[in-house]
Every structure is written in C-alpha cells, then in structure tokens.
Design a protein around this motif. Sequence first.
Motif, PDB file in Angstrom:
ATOM      1  N   VAL A  68       0.860  -1.177   0.000  1.00  0.00           N
ATOM      2  CA  VAL A  68       0.000   0.000   0.000  1.00  0.00           C
ATOM      3  C   VAL A  68       0.902   1.234   0.000  1.00  0.00           C
ATOM      4  N   ARG A  69       0.854   2.006  -1.087  1.00  0.00           N
ATOM      5  CA  ARG A  69       1.805   3.103  -1.295  1.00  0.00           C
ATOM      6  C   ARG A  69       1.183   4.488  -1.102  1.00  0.00           C
ATOM      7  N   GLU A  70      -0.134   4.539  -0.911  1.00  0.00           N
ATOM      8  CA  GLU A  70      -0.794   5.814  -0.595  1.00  0.00           C
ATOM      9  C   GLU A  70      -0.503   6.870  -1.650  1.00  0.00           C
ATOM     10  N   PHE A  71      -0.873   6.598  -2.907  1.00  0.00           N
ATOM     11  CA  PHE A  71      -0.601   7.541  -3.987  1.00  0.00           C
ATOM     12  C   PHE A  71      -1.292   8.885  -3.774  1.00  0.00           C
ATOM     13  N   SER A  72      -2.358   8.908  -3.003  1.00  0.00           N
ATOM     14  CA  SER A  72      -3.092  10.161  -2.797  1.00  0.00           C
ATOM     15  C   SER A  72      -2.266  11.207  -2.059  1.00  0.00           C
ATOM     16  N   LYS A  73      -1.163  10.791  -1.430  1.00  0.00           N
ATOM     17  CA  LYS A  73      -0.324  11.771  -0.720  1.00  0.00           C
ATOM     18  C   LYS A  73       0.267  12.799  -1.680  1.00  0.00           C
ATOM     19  N   ASN A  74       0.311  12.461  -2.982  1.00  0.00           N
ATOM     20  CA  ASN A  74       0.894  13.367  -3.972  1.00  0.00           C
ATOM     21  C   ASN A  74      -0.140  14.239  -4.682  1.00  0.00           C
ATOM     22  N   LEU A  75      -1.414  14.044  -4.369  1.00  0.00           N
ATOM     23  CA  LEU A  75      -2.494  14.797  -5.025  1.00  0.00           C
ATOM     24  C   LEU A  75      -2.781  16.072  -4.236  1.00  0.00           C
ATOM     25  N   GLN A  76      -2.941  17.197  -4.962  1.00  0.00           N
ATOM     26  CA  GLN A  76      -3.195  18.477  -4.295  1.00  0.00           C
ATOM     27  C   GLN A  76      -4.102  19.349  -5.159  1.00  0.00           C
ATOM     28  N   SER A  77      -4.650  20.388  -4.516  1.00  0.00           N
ATOM     29  CA  SER A  77      -5.452  21.433  -5.185  1.00  0.00           C
ATOM     30  C   SER A  77      -6.645  20.846  -5.951  1.00  0.00           C
ATOM     31  N   LEU A  78      -7.325  19.882  -5.364  1.00  0.00           N
ATOM     32  CA  LEU A  78      -8.477  19.261  -6.015  1.00  0.00           C
ATOM     33  C   LEU A  78      -9.676  20.216  -5.988  1.00  0.00           C
ATOM     34  N   GLN A  79     -10.275  20.460  -7.175  1.00  0.00           N
ATOM     35  CA  GLN A  79     -11.449  21.321  -7.301  1.00  0.00           C
ATOM     36  C   GLN A  79     -12.459  20.670  -8.242  1.00  0.00           C
ATOM     37  N   ALA A  80     -13.723  21.070  -8.113  1.00  0.00           N
ATOM     38  CA  ALA A  80     -14.774  20.511  -8.969  1.00  0.00           C
ATOM     39  C   ALA A  80     -15.668  21.624  -9.486  1.00  0.00           C
ATOM     40  N   GLN A  81     -16.161  21.426 -10.739  1.00  0.00           N
ATOM     41  CA  GLN A  81     -17.080  22.386 -11.354  1.00  0.00           C
ATOM     42  C   GLN A  81     -18.141  21.642 -12.153  1.00  0.00           C
ATOM     43  N   GLN A  82     -19.327  22.243 -12.208  1.00  0.00           N
ATOM     44  CA  GLN A  82     -20.383  21.828 -13.131  1.00  0.00           C
ATOM     45  C   GLN A  82     -20.912  23.078 -13.815  1.00  0.00           C
ATOM     46  N   GLY A  83     -20.842  23.102 -15.146  1.00  0.00           N
ATOM     47  CA  GLY A  83     -21.284  24.272 -15.879  1.00  0.00           C
ATOM     48  C   GLY A  83     -20.510  25.514 -15.528  1.00  0.00           C
ATOM     49  N   GLY A  84     -19.228  25.365 -15.173  1.00  0.00           N
ATOM     50  CA  GLY A  84     -18.396  26.506 -14.816  1.00  0.00           C
ATOM     51  C   GLY A  84     -18.592  26.996 -13.406  1.00  0.00           C
ATOM     52  N   VAL A  85     -19.469  26.341 -12.646  1.00  0.00           N
ATOM     53  CA  VAL A  85     -19.762  26.765 -11.270  1.00  0.00           C
ATOM     54  C   VAL A  85     -19.077  25.811 -10.296  1.00  0.00           C
ATOM     55  N   PRO A  86     -18.329  26.334  -9.319  1.00  0.00           N
ATOM     56  CA  PRO A  86     -17.658  25.456  -8.355  1.00  0.00           C
ATOM     57  C   PRO A  86     -18.656  24.567  -7.610  1.00  0.00           C
ATOM     58  N   VAL A  87     -18.220  23.345  -7.361  1.00  0.00           N
ATOM     59  CA  VAL A  87     -19.026  22.355  -6.638  1.00  0.00           C
ATOM     60  C   VAL A  87     -18.219  21.897  -5.432  1.00  0.00           C
ATOM     61  N   ALA A  88     -18.899  21.713  -4.309  1.00  0.00           N
ATOM     62  CA  ALA A  88     -18.206  21.344  -3.078  1.00  0.00           C
ATOM     63  C   ALA A  88     -17.726  19.889  -3.135  1.00  0.00           C
ATOM     64  N   LEU A  89     -16.591  19.661  -2.474  1.00  0.00           N
ATOM     65  CA  LEU A  89     -16.010  18.323  -2.344  1.00  0.00           C
ATOM     66  C   LEU A  89     -15.895  17.978  -0.867  1.00  0.00           C
ATOM     67  N   GLN A  90     -16.151  16.705  -0.544  1.00  0.00           N
ATOM     68  CA  GLN A  90     -16.005  16.260   0.836  1.00  0.00           C
ATOM     69  C   GLN A  90     -15.104  15.025   0.855  1.00  0.00           C
ATOM     70  N   GLN A  91     -13.977  15.118   1.561  1.00  0.00           N
ATOM     71  CA  GLN A  91     -13.071  13.972   1.625  1.00  0.00           C
ATOM     72  C   GLN A  91     -13.624  12.928   2.581  1.00  0.00           C
ATOM     73  N   GLN A  92     -13.673  11.680   2.110  1.00  0.00           N
ATOM     74  CA  GLN A  92     -14.263  10.596   2.892  1.00  0.00           C
ATOM     75  C   GLN A  92     -13.214   9.846   3.721  1.00  0.00           C
ATOM     76  N   ASP A  93     -12.040   9.671   3.151  1.00  0.00           N
ATOM     77  CA  ASP A  93     -10.949   9.019   3.861  1.00  0.00           C
ATOM     78  C   ASP A  93      -9.645   9.415   3.170  1.00  0.00           C
ATOM     79  N   LYS A  94      -8.583   8.625   3.347  1.00  0.00           N
ATOM     80  CA  LYS A  94      -7.260   9.028   2.866  1.00  0.00           C
ATOM     81  C   LYS A  94      -7.162   9.141   1.356  1.00  0.00           C
ATOM     82  N   HIS A  95      -8.078   8.492   0.613  1.00  0.00           N
ATOM     83  CA  HIS A  95      -7.917   8.471  -0.847  1.00  0.00           C
ATOM     84  C   HIS A  95      -9.236   8.600  -1.599  1.00  0.00           C
ATOM     85  N   ARG A  96     -10.317   8.992  -0.905  1.00  0.00           N
ATOM     86  CA  ARG A  96     -11.649   8.976  -1.517  1.00  0.00           C
ATOM     87  C   ARG A  96     -12.359  10.295  -1.217  1.00  0.00           C
ATOM     88  N   TRP A  97     -13.066  10.816  -2.258  1.00  0.00           N
ATOM     89  CA  TRP A  97     -13.799  12.065  -2.135  1.00  0.00           C
ATOM     90  C   TRP A  97     -15.222  11.890  -2.666  1.00  0.00           C
TER      91      TRP A  97
END
Length: 598
Positions: free
Chosen positions: A50-79
């Motif tokens: 288990v190498r925990e690749f999510s440790k290298n992920l940053q600045s995660l954002q979401a949009q629908q139709g150009g409008v920001p959408v909220a994100l909620q982190q569920q655990d170490k590697h899931r949103w």
Amino acid sequence: MPDITPVAIHYRIDPAQTHTHLYRVALTVAAPAAQQEVSLPVWIPGSYLVREFSKNLQSLQAQQGGVPVALQQQDKHRWRVQCVAGTPLVLSYEVAAYDTSVRTAWLDATRGFFNATSLCLRVHGKEGDMHTLEVVQPPALAGWSLATGLEPVQTAPSGFGLYRARDYDELVDCPVEMGPLWRADFTACGVPHQLVVAGAAPSLDGQRLVRDVRRICEEAIRFWHDGQQPPFDKPPFARYVFMLNAVHDGYGGLEHRNSTALICSRSDLPRLGQSDKDIHASEGYTTLLGLVSHEYFHTWNVKRLRPAEFARYDYTKENYTQLLWFFEGFTSYYDDLLLRRAGLIDHATYLKLLAKTINQVLQTPGRLVQSVAQASFDAWVKYYRQDENTPNSTVSYYTKGALVGLCLDLALRQGGRTTLDDVIRALWQRTQGGPMAEADLLAVLQELSGRNWSDEIAQWVHGTQDLPLAELLASHGISLQTDPAPLAQRLGLRVQDNGSLQIKTVLRGGAAEAAGFMAGDEWLALETPGQAWRLHKIDDVPLYAGSATDVTAIVARDRRLLRLPLALPPAQATGDAVRLDVHDAAAAQRWLGTASAV
C-alpha cells in the motif's frame, strides 16, 4: 477519420510544469451520479505494498457548468462530489511527481513518466465504461516524444495526443513514458514491438539491444504458443512496448498487459564497439536481459494467468494471495532459462546464475521459519517492508519460488512423461488464460504426469524444509558442490563496508549473534591477545586475527563502545555456499536446450 466521440470518462494530462514537478490533470465525467464518489488507488498491481498515492495529489477542485461544486473527503484516498446527476462534471487537480521508480510518477525537464494509478482518479460506478487519456505537448517540450501501450485515437507523430482504454483496469495498466527518447520498432513472431530508452548515453548499441530483446520475445512467444490450437496459438496482445529508463545506478521493472517499465544502470547497456566476448562477459548486461525476460514472461504469467484472488483488482486495499511463489517464483525460474534457450548465455553462465539463487535461499535463515506460500500472503507487510530481521523471519517468494519451479521441472522430467513447460501451457488452456487456483495446478500435474503431486506441493510450498536440490540436479547431469562460505556468511552477518564496517543484519544462529552483535553496530576494531587493530572492511578480520580463533570485537552502538567476545568459525564447507558443475553433458543438454551461446 478516427473515432473521437466523447466518452464517459476523459482525462487531460498537462506536463508543462517540469520545474515544479507537477502534472496538471483535468478529469471530465460526462454523466456523473448524484454525490459522485472518486478515489485514487492505494497500490499498483504487480507491486504488493500500500503506497498511498493520494499523498501526492493536491489542489483538487470541482465544477459543473463553470460553477464550483463542493467536495467532501471521505478518507485518505476517496472524495464525494456534491454534484447533481447527469450534468458534466470537471475535476481539476495537480499531482507531485518525484518518484524515479517504475511504480509511481516522475516529471522534470528531461523526462516524464507516470502510471495512471498515480494520476487518474477512479470514478466509482463508471469503472467499466470507456476511458480516454489525452496527454498534451507544451511548446517547451517540443523535442519530446511519448510511448504507451494504450490504443491511439488521434495522436501526433511525437506520440502526444488522445488514447483510449476499454475500462479503468486497462487505463491503469498502461504506463506512459515521455522525453527525448531513443526508440526502435521491431517484430517478434510477426507481432509489432517497440523499445524506447530514456537517458541512454551516446555509446548505446541500440542495434544489439534490439536484436537480443527480439530473441527473448520470440523465445517466450514460442514457449507459450508453439503447437497450441486457436485461440491459444498467438500472443494475447496486438502490440507490445518496452519502456527502459537508463540511470546512473538502478534496477527494477514492473509488468503490464502489453508493456513493461524498466530501470537499468546506464553502464549495463551494450556499447558501440564492444566485442561479442566483452558483451557476453558483462554481468550487468546479462542481468538486464534477465529483467527483460522476467517482465515479458509476466505478460502471460500474472497478467492473464493469474491468482483467482486477482480476478478483479480491488484498488482500495491489499489483495491477498498465497500464489506469488508460482507467479513471481516460476517467472524467476524461466527468465534466465529462456536466455539459455535463446542462446544469449551459455550453460556455464546459466548454472552460475542458478547457483546464485540457490545460495540466496540457503543463506536465509527465514527459509526454515516461513513457507513460501505464507511469504506470498505476507508480501504486503514483509517482502516490501524489509528490515534488519527480514532474513531471519521470511523467505523470498521470488528465489525460493524459482527453486520450487526448478525442482518441479526436474522431477517431472525425471518421470519422463512431461515437463513444467507442458504443465504451464496446459494451465493456460485450462483457465483460458485467466484466474487459477492451486487446485488447478495439482489437477494439471496429475493429468499430465499420471500421479498425485500433493505431497511435494505440501512439503516444498507449504512447508519449511529444504528442497531436494542435490538429488534432482544430479539426475540431470549437474553436481551441486559445497564450498566455504564468504567470511560474513560464516560469521552470520550482512555488512556494508565503504570506509567503515556497518552491520546491516545479524543472521539467526551465527557466531555474531552469539557474540552479541546487533544491526546498526559499527564494527570498529579487533582485539587479539596483546594487540588491537582498526577495521575498515570485512576482509580486514582474517588479516588481523591471524591464527587466533577467539577474538574480541569492538563495536560502537549509540555512541557507546562495546567489547564482544567472538569465536571465528573455520573456513570450511557448511552447505550454505554451493556451485554447480556439469558431470553429464548429455543429460544437462536435454534439460537446458540450446548447445551454445551466439
């Protein structure tokens, strides 16, 4: 015109930020679910940690139709994305790429490489849909080219552009190599292959490398498919890509369904002007060819023919199996054997390589503690997390698994009805190139040989007793001779001596353990009656001990000097250092095949 119809899942990879070592990723989900979940794998198939690749992920954002959408982190590697169903969803993020290994991702101004397990979020519920991957070529990287096993859809001559995968599993099983690559195309048994090399010196003899790699490929294809009936008479891929990264000092590889990522030391590559004699005397080049053979053999043995537990990978956690002794071990048995059959090494070189494997197992006390089946299961916490006690508590499913394959092959040949080659090909047909269990192996063994092999598998695979190597090798013209072990092995030590003598491992049951040595000690000096000597390397010990057998070792531990009474063992054969000699050339020839290296 290529089919570029929009698909359910699309990734756009931008490698422009070479100086910050960041990949920019944009993921478009055409028709997300409400409250869409995404995750990054925690491991990559073929590397059981288990190498925990999510440790290298940053600045995660979401949009629908150009409008920001909220994100909620569920655990170490899931949103979970707070989106509405059916409206295209765009996720953007960056991934830091600092890992030069074959397992993760790398990006700098000279080279880019990634596995999609490190860059591509998995869209839950959409894993079986078509995925496309677009890798853009920034103007600053105009001299770069790109190689991958993915199917091209719309690409530039450089290789940058749009690719597709049938599903997420295929996407993450096709790494991407980028940079100012040396490349060559060739065919093996009529199948297109490509070899690309990053970081090669100008002295690279690419023609020789391609010639030798082609011979390996052809030998492996013949092994799996000669004499087979459709659909088993041809390779399970339409195209294959070797991606080799040449560095100052390195070694490793990772198999994929129609490609492999490899690392070698730059000095191990063949050089222009080298003679055949010099090439064949190069241990580094032989080791590289063995690595190529190993990873290519995996294309069948673990990527298709695979443990039943790997029928579908679970990217969220460890995937356990007791069969790595078969899939890694038997592949390790055949990698050098296929070099012998292809005429790339001679009998003497092959037997030297085999003796090295035997010595590695015999010099590991953990072989008497843990079975190779249990070592397979424990790979996640032991093989990939080695420490100072590893040799005492576990055994490698690579090396002992290879010797199980050797014993099984020699025992089958001794019976005269079949060989391990036949067994593996029959397994390929029985499982239709798919998942298998140990019961499948036992069934094929009995079917082809006419007898039950449960006792051998129980003893060799699930037991901890030593394998019957000497008698089986002798029946095929090979004598197993014992020699005095190196001094460090006789003492029960694994050391590093580079200006100072550092203790890496104290082996169970040895003289050093009895004296009180500990991993991490620095062995500073040796005392004999009336004298004391400073040590810098292990070979200094007999120099200063002379005829003395009882000495005092002075070690530094946590800045404290300790005096340890040490009984020096004699230089005699103890059974844990062997060499292999041919005593019946005709019998050896029937096993080893091709008569001479070319």
